[in-house]
Write an enzyme that holds these catalytic residues in place. Structure first.
Site, PDB file in Angstrom:
ATOM      1  N   GLU A  90      29.810 -37.006  51.728  1.00 52.73           N
ATOM      2  CA  GLU A  90      29.442 -37.695  50.508  1.00 52.73           C
ATOM      3  C   GLU A  90      29.875 -39.144  50.566  1.00 52.73           C
ATOM      4  OE1 GLU A  90      29.650 -33.823  47.611  1.00 52.73           O
ATOM      5  OE2 GLU A  90      31.330 -35.199  47.623  1.00 52.73           O
ATOM      6  N   CYS A 155      46.124 -32.141  51.645  1.00 51.55           N
ATOM      7  CA  CYS A 155      46.962 -32.522  50.508  1.00 51.55           C
ATOM      8  C   CYS A 155      46.573 -31.599  49.349  1.00 51.55           C
ATOM      9  CB  CYS A 155      46.712 -33.977  50.107  1.00 51.55           C
ATOM     10  SG  CYS A 155      47.070 -35.154  51.440  1.00 51.55           S
ATOM     11  N   CYS A 158      43.863 -32.600  46.643  1.00 50.04           N
ATOM     12  CA  CYS A 158      42.606 -33.199  47.097  1.00 50.04           C
ATOM     13  C   CYS A 158      41.615 -32.131  47.541  1.00 50.04           C
ATOM     14  CB  CYS A 158      42.895 -34.158  48.245  1.00 50.04           C
ATOM     15  SG  CYS A 158      41.422 -34.973  48.895  1.00 50.04           S
ATOM     16  N   GLY A 205      38.114 -37.296  54.110  1.00 46.89           N
ATOM     17  CA  GLY A 205      38.718 -37.479  55.420  1.00 46.89           C
ATOM     18  C   GLY A 205      39.828 -38.500  55.455  1.00 46.89           C
ATOM     19  N   SER A 260      48.557 -43.843  50.483  1.00 49.70           N
ATOM     20  CA  SER A 260      48.676 -42.821  49.465  1.00 49.70           C
ATOM     21  C   SER A 260      50.113 -42.319  49.452  1.00 49.70           C
ATOM     22  CB  SER A 260      47.698 -41.673  49.774  1.00 49.70           C
ATOM     23  OG  SER A 260      46.385 -42.140  49.647  1.00 49.70           O
ATOM     24  N   LEU A 261      50.895 -42.817  48.507  1.00 51.57           N
ATOM     25  CA  LEU A 261      52.323 -42.482  48.496  1.00 51.57           C
ATOM     26  C   LEU A 261      52.581 -41.244  47.631  1.00 51.57           C
ATOM     27  CD1 LEU A 261      54.840 -43.760  49.816  1.00 51.57           C
ATOM     28  CD2 LEU A 261      55.368 -44.739  47.574  1.00 51.57           C
ATOM     29  N   HIS A 262      52.190 -41.343  46.371  1.00 51.55           N
ATOM     30  CA  HIS A 262      52.191 -40.188  45.457  1.00 51.55           C
ATOM     31  C   HIS A 262      53.566 -39.637  45.104  1.00 51.55           C
ATOM     32  CE1 HIS A 262      47.999 -40.537  46.143  1.00 51.55           C
ATOM     33  NE2 HIS A 262      47.895 -39.742  47.183  1.00 51.55           N
ATOM     34  N   ASN A 341      42.331 -36.110  39.050  1.00 54.65           N
ATOM     35  CA  ASN A 341      41.029 -35.507  38.726  1.00 54.65           C
ATOM     36  C   ASN A 341      41.052 -34.047  39.101  1.00 54.65           C
ATOM     37  OD1 ASN A 341      39.373 -37.739  37.871  1.00 54.65           O
ATOM     38  ND2 ASN A 341      39.663 -38.502  39.953  1.00 54.65           N
ATOM     39  N   CYS A 388      37.752 -39.791  42.740  1.00 56.14           N
ATOM     40  CA  CYS A 388      38.738 -39.672  43.814  1.00 56.14           C
ATOM     41  C   CYS A 388      39.069 -38.221  44.093  1.00 56.14           C
ATOM     42  CB  CYS A 388      40.066 -40.298  43.407  1.00 56.14           C
ATOM     43  SG  CYS A 388      39.942 -41.980  42.966  1.00 56.14           S
TER      44      CYS A 388
END
Ligand code: SAH
Length: 397
Positions: A90, A155, A158, A205, A260-262, A341, A388
């Site tokens: 996508e 993750c 995701c 990816g 991407s720390l998060h 999301n 996202c």
């Protein structure tokens, strides 16, 4: 038939040299493929008909097929693209009208929202107040591109990590997403006069598990004879693979980097991101500190807010501590907070929930009060599952 689309400048030079053609023929084909985005060899009308026929005996020109187009109410369009081997990925095309923002001091020049870095989303700046634009602003296009079919990193928040990893995309398959997003994206004049294109490598990816093709695609996107996009409008987002960050920084020192720390500490991070077991935050930061300095570009730290898990005051303090470490290492950073999301496909869905608005506000305020640039992003395209981490195209078979 070998597909010409995806060949590099050097690859085409080799091809034309092999056919005994002058070098400018290679450049002509290069421009047709990427600057004009033609769909057939026949459209390369400044090549002699005999040459087109000769090429047609060995080569053709194929873009991924647009298998479905899902517009969302807020103007984002998700494209489901079918590759040569039938696998699907996508890409998301997001239109955004530029709005002038003025700093509270009133002295700094107006800034444009949604036009920098991962400007794919409606965002609020802590230091700016939106103003209505004085004249109709041009519409910018942000394209969120995928780099792999599926993702091996899994993750927990995701959806791309919840589908099986199949393979890396080629440079041509990555660059074609930009061409197709322009052609099939929002029908609101995104490609019109004054409109700009931003690229974020934030689709399916992990770009830095496919660094070679990503670098080749960056060549195509920035070459003045190809897509001719400015480096400052391109951002590569990664989970943070230290050696690959160094490699990207060496090969493409002007590209934007988002990590991407998060989480503000390793144990918390390890709970959502299996890859964090291999690369502690300190190692990632050391790689960032090694990057060639580009004084105009800040590193973006992405931080998905997961309700009750990483959005509490303690977590904000942890993040601020990490920002302090980065600053001490001479790395300028900004934080991009992303509302989680939720997704349910593939089943059973994500084991997380979005936090409350109030918690997000408190988190934002804490980071901002510590003196860091921070924005809160509410992703676009949610109703089309184009936001996202919602790119999880199912492949047939
Ligand atoms: N693998 C790369 C790029 C793809 S993900 C990376 O991890 O950076 C792009 C961004 O979307 C990352 O910051 C990712 O953490 C975030 N994201 C993933 N799933 C999400 C979700 N469900 N809600 C909000 N953001 C999500």
């Amino acid at each position: 038939m070998e597909n010409l689309f995806g060949r590099s400048r050097a690859g085409l030079a080799e091809l034309t040299a092999g056919l005994g053609l002058p070098a400018y023929r290679g450049r002509q084909i290069f421009r047709h493929l990427y600057a004009r985005g033609v769909s057939s060899l026949d459209a390369m009308t400044d090549l002699p008909a005999a040459l087109r026929q000769q090429l047609g005996g060995q080569f053709d020109l194929r873009h991924p097929r647009v298998a479905a187009r899902h517009p969302s109410r807020d103007g984002a369009v998700k494209l489901l693209l079918e590759l040569d081997d039938g696998l699907r990925v996508e890409a998301v095309a997001i239109g955004s009208r530029r709005t002038a923002l003025r700093r509270r001091s009133g002295r700094a020049p107006a800034r444009r929202a949604g036009s920098r870095g991962s400007g794919s989303a409606r965002r609020r700046r802590t230091r700016g107040t939106p103003e209505p634009p004085r004249r109709p602003a041009p519409v910018d296009l942000t394209v969120c591109v995928s780099t792999q079919v599926g993702c091996p990193l899994a993750c927990t928040f995701c959806s791309s990590g919840a589908v099986r990893f199949r393979r890396n995309l080629t440079a041509g398959e990555i660059a074609a997403q930009v061409l197709l997003a322009r052609r099939h994206g929002p029908r609101d004049g995104s490609c019109g006069p004054g409109g700009r294109t931003n690229i974020v490598y934030m689709g399916m990816g992990e770009p830095l598990l496919n660094t070679g093709a990503v670098l080749e695609s960056l060549d195509l996107l920035t070459d003045p004879d190809a897509f001719a996009l400015p480096w400052r409008r391109i951002t590569v987002s990664t989970v943070g693979l230290p050696d690959e960050i160094r490699r990207l920084g060496q090969a493409a020192p002007r590209v934007g980097i988002a990590v991407s720390l998060h989480a503000g500490d390793d144990p918390t991070r390890r709970r959502f991101m299996p890859i964090a077991r291999r690369h502690p935050i300190g190692e990632i930061f050391a790689a960032l500190a090694d990057l060639p300095r580009n004084p105009r570009r800040r590193i973006t730290l992405e931080y998905v807010l997961l309700g009750g898990e990483n959005d509490r005051p303690d977590d904000a303090r942890g993040l601020v501590r990490q920002l302090g470490r980065l600053a001490a290492a001479g790395v300028r950073a900004r934080v991009n907070l992303i509302a989680f999301n939720p997704w349910s496909d593939p089943a059973p869905g994500a084991p997380h929930r979005p936090g409350t608005e109030a918690d997000a506000e408190r988190f934002l305020a804490a980071v901002s009060a510590a003196g860091y640039v921070v924005t809160l992003r509410r992703s676009r395209g949610r109703d089309a599952n184009a936001a996202c981490g919602q790119l999880a195209a199912q492949s047939p078979g």
